[in-house]
Design a protein around this motif. Structure first.
Motif, short mmCIF file in Angstrom:
data_model
loop_
_atom_site.label_atom_id
_atom_site.label_comp_id
_atom_site.label_asym_id
_atom_site.label_seq_id
_atom_site.Cartn_x
_atom_site.Cartn_y
_atom_site.Cartn_z
N TYR A 265 23.91 3.26 11.91
CA TYR A 265 22.62 2.64 12.27
C TYR A 265 21.56 3.70 12.53
O TYR A 265 20.40 3.54 12.12
CB TYR A 265 22.78 1.75 13.50
N ALA A 266 21.94 4.79 13.18
CA ALA A 266 20.99 5.86 13.46
C ALA A 266 20.50 6.51 12.16
O ALA A 266 19.32 6.81 12.01
CB ALA A 266 21.63 6.91 14.37
N THR A 267 21.41 6.67 11.21
CA THR A 267 21.03 7.24 9.91
C THR A 267 20.08 6.32 9.16
O THR A 267 19.06 6.76 8.62
CB THR A 267 22.28 7.51 9.05
N VAL A 268 20.37 5.02 9.16
CA VAL A 268 19.50 4.05 8.48
C VAL A 268 18.13 4.04 9.15
O VAL A 268 17.09 4.04 8.47
CB VAL A 268 20.14 2.65 8.49
N ASP A 269 18.09 4.06 10.48
CA ASP A 269 16.81 4.10 11.19
C ASP A 269 16.02 5.35 10.82
O ASP A 269 14.81 5.30 10.62
CB ASP A 269 17.03 4.05 12.70
N GLY A 270 16.70 6.49 10.72
CA GLY A 270 16.04 7.73 10.34
C GLY A 270 15.47 7.67 8.93
O GLY A 270 14.35 8.13 8.67
N LEU A 271 16.22 7.08 7.99
CA LEU A 271 15.73 6.94 6.62
C LEU A 271 14.52 6.00 6.57
O LEU A 271 13.56 6.26 5.84
CB LEU A 271 16.84 6.41 5.71
N ASP A 272 14.57 4.93 7.35
CA ASP A 272 13.42 4.01 7.40
C ASP A 272 12.18 4.70 7.95
O ASP A 272 11.08 4.50 7.45
CB ASP A 272 13.75 2.78 8.25
N GLU A 273 12.37 5.51 9.00
CA GLU A 273 11.23 6.24 9.58
C GLU A 273 10.65 7.24 8.58
O GLU A 273 9.44 7.38 8.47
CB GLU A 273 11.66 7.00 10.83
N ARG A 274 11.52 7.89 7.84
CA ARG A 274 11.06 8.95 6.92
C ARG A 274 10.49 8.39 5.61
O ARG A 274 9.45 8.85 5.14
CB ARG A 274 12.22 9.89 6.61
N PHE A 275 11.16 7.37 5.03
CA PHE A 275 10.78 6.89 3.70
C PHE A 275 10.18 5.50 3.69
O PHE A 275 9.76 5.01 2.65
CB PHE A 275 12.00 6.91 2.77
N GLY A 276 10.14 4.82 4.83
CA GLY A 276 9.52 3.51 4.91
C GLY A 276 10.53 2.39 5.10
O GLY A 276 11.72 2.52 4.79
N LYS A 277 10.01 1.31 5.62
CA LYS A 277 10.81 0.13 5.92
C LYS A 277 11.50 -0.38 4.66
O LYS A 277 10.93 -0.34 3.58
CB LYS A 277 9.88 -0.93 6.50
N HIS A 278 12.69 -0.87 4.79
CA HIS A 278 13.48 -1.45 3.70
C HIS A 278 13.95 -0.43 2.67
O HIS A 278 14.29 -0.78 1.55
CB HIS A 278 12.73 -2.58 2.99
N THR A 279 13.97 0.86 3.04
CA THR A 279 14.51 1.88 2.15
C THR A 279 16.00 1.65 1.95
O THR A 279 16.52 1.76 0.85
CB THR A 279 14.27 3.29 2.71
N VAL A 280 16.68 1.32 3.02
CA VAL A 280 18.11 1.02 2.99
C VAL A 280 18.28 -0.41 3.46
O VAL A 280 17.68 -0.82 4.45
CB VAL A 280 18.91 1.96 3.93
N TYR A 281 19.05 -1.19 2.73
CA TYR A 281 19.30 -2.57 3.11
C TYR A 281 20.67 -2.99 2.63
O TYR A 281 21.29 -2.32 1.81
CB TYR A 281 18.21 -3.51 2.56
N LEU A 282 21.14 -4.10 3.14
CA LEU A 282 22.45 -4.64 2.79
C LEU A 282 22.47 -5.01 1.31
O LEU A 282 21.58 -5.71 0.83
CB LEU A 282 22.73 -5.87 3.66
N GLY A 283 23.46 -4.54 0.58
CA GLY A 283 23.53 -4.77 -0.86
C GLY A 283 23.48 -6.24 -1.25
O GLY A 283 22.90 -6.61 -2.27
N SER A 284 24.06 -7.11 -0.44
CA SER A 284 24.06 -8.53 -0.78
C SER A 284 22.68 -9.16 -0.68
O SER A 284 22.48 -10.29 -1.10
CB SER A 284 25.05 -9.29 0.11
N THR A 285 21.68 -8.43 -0.11
CA THR A 285 20.32 -8.96 -0.02
C THR A 285 19.42 -8.42 -1.13
O THR A 285 18.21 -8.60 -1.10
CB THR A 285 19.70 -8.60 1.34
N TRP A 286 20.01 -7.79 -2.15
CA TRP A 286 19.22 -7.17 -3.22
C TRP A 286 18.26 -8.16 -3.86
O TRP A 286 17.09 -7.88 -4.05
CB TRP A 286 20.14 -6.58 -4.30
N LYS A 287 18.75 -9.35 -4.19
CA LYS A 287 17.89 -10.34 -4.85
C LYS A 287 16.70 -10.70 -3.97
O LYS A 287 15.57 -10.78 -4.44
CB LYS A 287 18.69 -11.59 -5.21
N ALA A 288 16.95 -10.91 -2.68
CA ALA A 288 15.86 -11.25 -1.77
C ALA A 288 14.86 -10.10 -1.65
O ALA A 288 13.65 -10.33 -1.53
CB ALA A 288 16.42 -11.59 -0.39
N MET A 289 15.34 -8.87 -1.71
CA MET A 289 14.46 -7.71 -1.57
C MET A 289 13.64 -7.45 -2.84
O MET A 289 12.62 -6.79 -2.78
CB MET A 289 15.27 -6.46 -1.23
#
Length: 116
Positions: free
Chosen positions: A54-78
């Motif tokens: 979770y800390a890594t995902v939060d760091g990636l979101d802070e650095r590259f923007g919201k929704h940079t990393v997301y659950l694979g099963s939500t790909w269609k929604a994203m």
């Protein structure tokens, strides 16, 4: 943890053949993560091992923007536009952006005008 709990609750309330218009979830009375209560069966310890992820995902979101990393099963929604109807066209409000808005960030005021 939340997905597992939601799945269990979903199967308790869902009735096949019943039309549903919308479904949602509300999380209330959440506390800071430092106030975890220990349990008898180790689910807190199990959730604890995911903290670095979770800390890594939060760091990636802070650095590259919201929704940079997301659950694979939500790909269609994203990758599908929200609120498109069966013909594939977007509502008028989505087509008429106000100054300062973009497709993902909207100004929180109601649109005045013809509602058809």
């Amino acid at each position: 943890e939340l997905v597992r709990l939601a799945r269990e609750s979903f199967h308790k309330v869902f009735k096949r053949g019943t039309p549903y218009r919308a479904t949602g979830a509300v999380l209330m009375d959440l506390g800071p993560e430092r106030s975890l209560q220990l349990d008898l069966f180790g689910s807190v310890a199990s959730a604890e091992k995911w903290k670095p992820v979770y800390a890594t995902v939060d760091g990636l979101d802070e650095r590259f923007g919201k929704h940079t990393v997301y659950l694979g099963s939500t790909w269609k929604a994203m990758h599908t536009k929200a609120h498109e109807n069966e013909r594939g066209d977007a509502p008028a409000r989505a087509k008429e952006l106000l100054r300062g808005e973009n497709a993902r960030q909207r100004i929180g005021i109601p649109m005045l005008g013809d509602v058809t």
